[in-house]
Design a protein around this motif. Sequence first.
Motif, short mmCIF file in Angstrom:
data_model
loop_
_atom_site.label_atom_id
_atom_site.label_comp_id
_atom_site.label_asym_id
_atom_site.label_seq_id
_atom_site.Cartn_x
_atom_site.Cartn_y
_atom_site.Cartn_z
N LEU A 135 0.80 -0.99 -0.14
CA LEU A 135 0.01 -0.19 0.01
C LEU A 135 1.13 1.32 0.08
O LEU A 135 1.93 1.44 0.67
N SER A 136 0.57 2.25 -0.77
CA SER A 136 1.30 3.46 -0.71
C SER A 136 0.20 4.45 -0.27
O SER A 136 -0.87 4.57 -0.66
N ALA A 137 0.66 5.27 0.64
CA ALA A 137 -0.06 6.30 1.29
C ALA A 137 0.73 7.66 1.22
O ALA A 137 1.69 7.97 1.90
N PRO A 138 0.04 8.59 0.41
CA PRO A 138 0.55 10.03 0.27
C PRO A 138 0.62 10.58 1.71
O PRO A 138 -0.45 10.49 2.33
N LEU A 139 1.46 11.37 1.97
CA LEU A 139 1.34 12.15 3.28
C LEU A 139 0.95 13.34 3.16
O LEU A 139 1.15 14.30 2.02
N PRO A 140 0.46 14.10 4.35
CA PRO A 140 -0.10 15.65 4.14
C PRO A 140 0.96 16.65 3.72
O PRO A 140 0.99 17.47 3.28
N ALA A 141 2.19 16.17 4.44
CA ALA A 141 3.46 17.10 4.04
C ALA A 141 4.63 16.15 3.91
O ALA A 141 4.61 15.05 4.72
N PRO A 142 5.59 16.43 3.08
CA PRO A 142 7.09 15.66 3.03
C PRO A 142 7.64 15.44 4.51
O PRO A 142 7.75 16.27 5.13
N VAL A 143 8.10 14.41 4.60
CA VAL A 143 9.02 14.08 5.71
C VAL A 143 10.47 14.85 5.51
O VAL A 143 11.12 14.02 4.60
N PRO A 144 10.92 15.78 6.00
CA PRO A 144 12.28 15.89 5.71
C PRO A 144 13.32 15.27 6.18
O PRO A 144 13.10 14.11 6.72
N PRO A 145 14.51 15.36 5.52
CA PRO A 145 15.74 14.47 5.85
C PRO A 145 15.80 14.48 7.37
O PRO A 145 15.99 15.51 7.87
N GLY A 146 16.12 13.19 7.80
CA GLY A 146 16.36 13.19 9.28
C GLY A 146 15.05 13.46 10.01
O GLY A 146 14.99 13.35 11.42
N GLY A 147 13.64 13.75 9.68
CA GLY A 147 12.82 14.26 10.25
C GLY A 147 11.75 12.97 10.55
O GLY A 147 12.31 11.71 10.20
N GLY A 148 10.79 13.12 11.39
CA GLY A 148 10.00 11.70 11.55
C GLY A 148 8.42 11.87 11.41
O GLY A 148 7.98 13.00 11.22
#
Length: 255
Positions: A135-148
Amino acid sequence: MRWKLLAAAATLGGLAPLPPAEALPAPRKVVAYDIRVTLEDAKRELSGSETLRWTNPSDVPVSELKVHLYWNAFRNNRSTFFRESGGRLRSDQADAEEGFGSIDLVSMTLDWSDLLPGARFESPDDGNPDDRTLLSAPLPAPVPPGGGAVLEIAWRSRIPKVFARAGYARDFYMIGQWYPKVAVFEPRGRRRRAEPGWNAHQYHAHSEFYSDWGDYRVAIALPERFVVASAGALVKETRGKGTKTFVYEQEAIHD
């Protein structure tokens, strides 16, 4: 003890022994699971929820998460697993009448955003429209490098009749690869990768499972009469009205 055994084997084979455990670098933990699951024995079902914490290990933002729903390999005879295996694995034959199992998401949220309306099943390996194991789930905002990202996921599973390392037989259950499990986003340089990206595949008849090292806390509720064998350390046990709940914890493991 595991590392001692490996070191001895390497020495016997003429190779240099492995370094002691304390000298080995700890695996990088990208995920953490806090899972609560109930075995509904009479229905042959699991009902579960999990808090999934995922850290972006790469140097690029990630705009979608890919999640394995492995038990959908047993959903029907149209899954990629069944198409490839013909319902056979080694000497085992799937029960075509009552052997099917499945896993269905009830909810999946991130920061109170419902991810299910935008989620879609993918079949990157063979284009099978009937396969529901990835399953692929688009996120409301991208998770930045090193972010969670912290996801709350609830699901229900129909337990298959035991086959291919999962299922039930009479009053025995073998519960493997049974929860929504995030795929691996590989950073640049992993396995000589030129660009970061997902390494996410369907459940095939002849393949193994690939996931990041992570921390696990799993609470298992089930009828009193069952004996439980599980990975991890038993850290809590409660009982009442014919049921019991065991809580297991383990850090830095593959699954």
